[in-house]
Design a protein around this motif. Structure first.
Motif, PDB file in Angstrom:
ATOM      1  N   GLU A  90     -15.228 -11.741  10.246  1.00  0.00           N
ATOM      2  CA  GLU A  90     -14.154 -12.986   9.875  1.00  0.00           C
ATOM      3  C   GLU A  90     -13.819 -13.073   8.315  1.00  0.00           C
ATOM      4  O   GLU A  90     -12.756 -13.022   8.061  1.00  0.00           O
ATOM      5  N   ALA A  91     -14.782 -12.347   7.603  1.00  0.00           N
ATOM      6  CA  ALA A  91     -14.211 -12.073   6.243  1.00  0.00           C
ATOM      7  C   ALA A  91     -13.152 -11.099   5.859  1.00  0.00           C
ATOM      8  O   ALA A  91     -12.373 -11.039   5.200  1.00  0.00           O
ATOM      9  N   VAL A  92     -13.275  -9.786   6.727  1.00  0.00           N
ATOM     10  CA  VAL A  92     -12.173  -8.893   7.002  1.00  0.00           C
ATOM     11  C   VAL A  92     -11.020  -9.557   7.176  1.00  0.00           C
ATOM     12  O   VAL A  92     -10.119  -9.261   6.656  1.00  0.00           O
ATOM     13  N   ALA A  93     -11.166 -10.428   8.359  1.00  0.00           N
ATOM     14  CA  ALA A  93      -9.654 -11.140   8.806  1.00  0.00           C
ATOM     15  C   ALA A  93      -9.294 -12.009   8.032  1.00  0.00           C
ATOM     16  O   ALA A  93      -7.909 -11.899   7.727  1.00  0.00           O
ATOM     17  N   ILE A  94      -9.821 -12.634   7.003  1.00  0.00           N
ATOM     18  CA  ILE A  94      -9.380 -13.522   6.106  1.00  0.00           C
ATOM     19  C   ILE A  94      -8.642 -12.862   5.028  1.00  0.00           C
ATOM     20  O   ILE A  94      -7.479 -13.078   4.618  1.00  0.00           O
ATOM     21  N   ALA A  95      -9.380 -11.598   4.618  1.00  0.00           N
ATOM     22  CA  ALA A  95      -8.748 -10.741   3.482  1.00  0.00           C
ATOM     23  C   ALA A  95      -7.597 -10.262   4.124  1.00  0.00           C
ATOM     24  O   ALA A  95      -6.319  -9.995   3.209  1.00  0.00           O
ATOM     25  N   VAL A  96      -7.401  -9.897   5.322  1.00  0.00           N
ATOM     26  CA  VAL A  96      -5.964  -9.245   5.869  1.00  0.00           C
ATOM     27  C   VAL A  96      -4.906 -10.435   5.966  1.00  0.00           C
ATOM     28  O   VAL A  96      -3.866 -10.172   5.496  1.00  0.00           O
ATOM     29  N   ARG A  97      -5.485 -11.475   6.334  1.00  0.00           N
ATOM     30  CA  ARG A  97      -4.574 -12.642   6.347  1.00  0.00           C
ATOM     31  C   ARG A  97      -3.853 -12.917   4.945  1.00  0.00           C
ATOM     32  O   ARG A  97      -2.754 -13.474   4.899  1.00  0.00           O
ATOM     33  N   ARG A  98      -4.637 -13.019   4.124  1.00  0.00           N
ATOM     34  CA  ARG A  98      -4.513 -13.226   2.748  1.00  0.00           C
ATOM     35  C   ARG A  98      -3.387 -12.206   2.092  1.00  0.00           C
ATOM     36  O   ARG A  98      -2.601 -12.378   1.431  1.00  0.00           O
ATOM     37  N   ALA A  99      -3.698 -10.902   2.577  1.00  0.00           N
ATOM     38  CA  ALA A  99      -2.697  -9.952   2.062  1.00  0.00           C
ATOM     39  C   ALA A  99      -1.374 -10.161   2.511  1.00  0.00           C
ATOM     40  O   ALA A  99      -0.245  -9.911   1.957  1.00  0.00           O
ATOM     41  N   LEU A 100      -1.258 -10.460   3.815  1.00  0.00           N
ATOM     42  CA  LEU A 100      -0.058 -10.732   4.555  1.00  0.00           C
ATOM     43  C   LEU A 100       0.629 -12.195   4.335  1.00  0.00           C
ATOM     44  O   LEU A 100       1.616 -12.534   4.899  1.00  0.00           O
ATOM     45  N   LYS A 101       0.035 -12.816   3.393  1.00  0.00           N
ATOM     46  CA  LYS A 101       0.357 -14.294   2.918  1.00  0.00           C
ATOM     47  C   LYS A 101       0.356 -15.349   4.448  1.00  0.00           C
ATOM     48  O   LYS A 101       1.121 -16.184   4.216  1.00  0.00           O
ATOM     49  N   LYS A 102      -0.316 -15.099   5.286  1.00  0.00           N
ATOM     50  CA  LYS A 102      -0.679 -16.054   6.243  1.00  0.00           C
ATOM     51  C   LYS A 102      -1.701 -16.987   5.827  1.00  0.00           C
ATOM     52  O   LYS A 102      -1.617 -18.094   6.499  1.00  0.00           O
ATOM     53  N   ALA A 103      -2.600 -16.593   5.216  1.00  0.00           N
ATOM     54  CA  ALA A 103      -3.566 -17.387   4.450  1.00  0.00           C
ATOM     55  C   ALA A 103      -3.582 -17.700   3.110  1.00  0.00           C
ATOM     56  O   ALA A 103      -3.014 -16.502   2.466  1.00  0.00           O
ATOM     57  N   THR A 104      -3.669 -18.603   2.434  1.00  0.00           N
ATOM     58  CA  THR A 104      -3.624 -18.996   0.902  1.00  0.00           C
ATOM     59  C   THR A 104      -5.067 -19.114   0.386  1.00  0.00           C
ATOM     60  O   THR A 104      -5.865 -19.330   1.020  1.00  0.00           O
ATOM     61  N   THR A 105      -4.655 -18.859  -1.015  1.00  0.00           N
ATOM     62  CA  THR A 105      -5.955 -19.302  -1.983  1.00  0.00           C
ATOM     63  C   THR A 105      -5.849 -20.395  -2.506  1.00  0.00           C
ATOM     64  O   THR A 105      -4.551 -21.157  -2.872  1.00  0.00           O
ATOM     65  N   TRP A 106      -6.717 -20.889  -3.214  1.00  0.00           N
ATOM     66  CA  TRP A 106      -6.636 -22.099  -4.178  1.00  0.00           C
ATOM     67  C   TRP A 106      -5.519 -21.698  -5.471  1.00  0.00           C
ATOM     68  O   TRP A 106      -4.758 -22.561  -5.708  1.00  0.00           O
ATOM     69  N   ALA A 107      -5.394 -20.546  -5.807  1.00  0.00           N
ATOM     70  CA  ALA A 107      -4.618 -20.140  -6.881  1.00  0.00           C
ATOM     71  C   ALA A 107      -3.228 -20.094  -6.350  1.00  0.00           C
ATOM     72  O   ALA A 107      -2.245 -20.060  -7.087  1.00  0.00           O
ATOM     73  N   ASP A 108      -3.061 -20.010  -5.070  1.00  0.00           N
ATOM     74  CA  ASP A 108      -1.508 -20.203  -4.784  1.00  0.00           C
ATOM     75  C   ASP A 108      -1.073 -21.456  -4.788  1.00  0.00           C
ATOM     76  O   ASP A 108       0.391 -21.442  -4.417  1.00  0.00           O
ATOM     77  N   HIS A 109      -1.507 -22.361  -4.974  1.00  0.00           N
ATOM     78  CA  HIS A 109      -0.958 -23.924  -4.680  1.00  0.00           C
ATOM     79  C   HIS A 109      -1.264 -24.505  -6.238  1.00  0.00           C
ATOM     80  O   HIS A 109      -2.193 -24.225  -7.088  1.00  0.00           O
ATOM     81  N   ASP A 110      -0.313 -25.518  -6.397  1.00  0.00           N
ATOM     82  CA  ASP A 110      -0.262 -26.454  -7.715  1.00  0.00           C
ATOM     83  C   ASP A 110      -1.012 -27.589  -7.193  1.00  0.00           C
ATOM     84  O   ASP A 110      -0.269 -28.406  -6.235  1.00  0.00           O
ATOM     85  N   PHE A 111      -2.060 -28.017  -7.787  1.00  0.00           N
ATOM     86  CA  PHE A 111      -2.764 -29.143  -7.179  1.00  0.00           C
ATOM     87  C   PHE A 111      -2.177 -30.457  -7.966  1.00  0.00           C
ATOM     88  O   PHE A 111      -1.830 -30.381  -9.355  1.00  0.00           O
ATOM     89  N   GLU A 112      -2.371 -31.577  -7.341  1.00  0.00           N
ATOM     90  CA  GLU A 112      -2.309 -32.834  -8.092  1.00  0.00           C
ATOM     91  C   GLU A 112      -3.554 -33.929  -7.759  1.00  0.00           C
ATOM     92  O   GLU A 112      -4.049 -33.390  -6.885  1.00  0.00           O
TER      93      GLU A 112
END
Length: 359
Positions: A90-112
């Motif tokens: 599952e961790a491998v899958a998340i890394a792959v999805r993040r690479a492809l921009k299908k999944a995001t990280t905290w740093a990808d967003h501006d929070f309010e």
């Protein structure tokens, strides 16, 4: 990170397993399929050849493959004697999805952050749906909101029975407002000043690939950091309880909307009146049976006793920690937000059809 070389577009993604290791995915996409896949990181894997199995299992898959199917492909491609330490398929899958921009990280967003704002109880639960759908639709940035209670309230879970959870005599005696929220989970009893409640509204891409169980501590990592600053060593008790060695201090619930929004909210007890709580809520023996305790009064251990700090100080530390970690900006609720909320109270959350939808 993305690079273009010839007809192949190259991507890089990373995922740090909670309590585990870093998994990195370097790969290409050619004609819509994964190519040149290289999974790497500081994890442990036996035997060495199993790494080739993982890369081969991913090579040739369609770039839009879901996290679930990516993980299944990795697991299916591993040899029988393979052992993964500090990471998972599952961790491998998340890394792959993040690479492809299908999944995001905290740093990808501006929070309010919306600081504690007094609202009527029906408005609070309606506002959760309004803001979750706004984030899902891309109409607002991911947002952290702190609640402020105006009156004694009971908030029951979306699927709970009113008659099984709430004592009508206690509700009438103490002037308690009872509402139903959109998330599942159990009933909460709050009075002004006795609880700390917050809601986190994020796109579902932030938890892409995470199981429901893993998404809870993932979304509350900043809370654990806040509590640590306050001298409290807290941990998650699956599925959705936050506790210390002195007892439970809070519980979480979630709701995912059809447009891609995710609501994650938590109530933590600051100075709860346990006697009143047991007169307002019907806390049965079956509910207590898996807690290993005999009294409902011992189920929640307030933050006031554990920290010795004012409620406002604790909330300030939580807001500061979130800002430090995610560079969030503080905003106020807009008149438009309040108007949309009031409309939803009239149409849904203030109606008997919703409140008593499970009698």
């Amino acid at each position: 990170m993305t690079e273009q070389q010839g007809n192949t577009e190259h991507f890089h993604g990373e995922y740090k397993v909670s309590g585990g290791k870093l998994v990195v995915a370097d790969l290409g996409v050619q004609q819509g399929q994964l190519s040149e896949v290289s999974i790497n990181g500081d994890f442990f894997l036996e035997p060495d050849e199993a790494l080739d199995d993982i890369n081969q299992a991913l090579t040739g898959l369609v770039a839009d493959t879901s996290a679930k199917d990516l993980a299944a492909a990795v697991q299916g491609g591993l040899r029988a004697d393979a052992v993964l330490f500090g990471f998972s398929a599952e961790a491998v899958a998340i890394a792959v999805r993040r690479a492809l921009k299908k999944a995001t990280t905290w740093a990808d967003h501006d929070f309010e952050i919306i600081p504690p704002t007094p609202l009527e109880t029906h408005q609070h639960v309606a506002l959760d749906e309004v803001l979750t759908r706004q984030v899902g639709a891309g109409l607002r940035k991911p947002t952290l909101r702190f609640w402020e209670w105006e009156a004694p309230s009971v908030v029951i879970g979306s699927f709970q029975s009113m008659r099984n959870e709430v004592d009508p005599e206690g509700v009438e005696r103490f002037g308690v407002t009872v509402v139903r929220r959109i998330s599942g989970g159990g009933a909460m009893f709050m009075e002004p000043g006795n609880a700390i409640t917050y809601s986190l509204y994020v796109p579902q891409s932030l938890v892409d690939g995470l199981s429901f169980a893993d998404s809870y501590p993932f979304l509350d990592a900043w809370v654990m950091a806040s509590l640590q600053k306050l001298g409290i060593a807290a941990n998650y008790v699956p599925l959705n309880d936050i506790a210390t060695d002195q007892g439970k201090i809070g519980g979480a619930a979630q709701k995912r909307t059809s447009n891609g929004g995710l609501l994650h909210h938590v109530t933590m007890s600051y100075d709860i009146d346990a006697d009143k709580m047991t007169q307002v809520l019907r806390i049965g023996r079956e509910k207590l049976s898996d807690k290993g305790i005999a009294s409902a009064k011992k189920r929640v251990d307030p933050l006031r006793r554990q920290t010795g700090l004012a409620r406002e100080e604790i909330i300030n530390v939580m807001m500061e920690t979130f800002q430090e970690l995610y560079s969030a900006s503080v905003i106020e609720l807009s008149a438009r937000d309040i108007e949309a909320t009031d409309d939803l109270v009239r149409a849904k959350f203030g109606t008997e059809a919703w409140t008593y939808r499970v009698p």
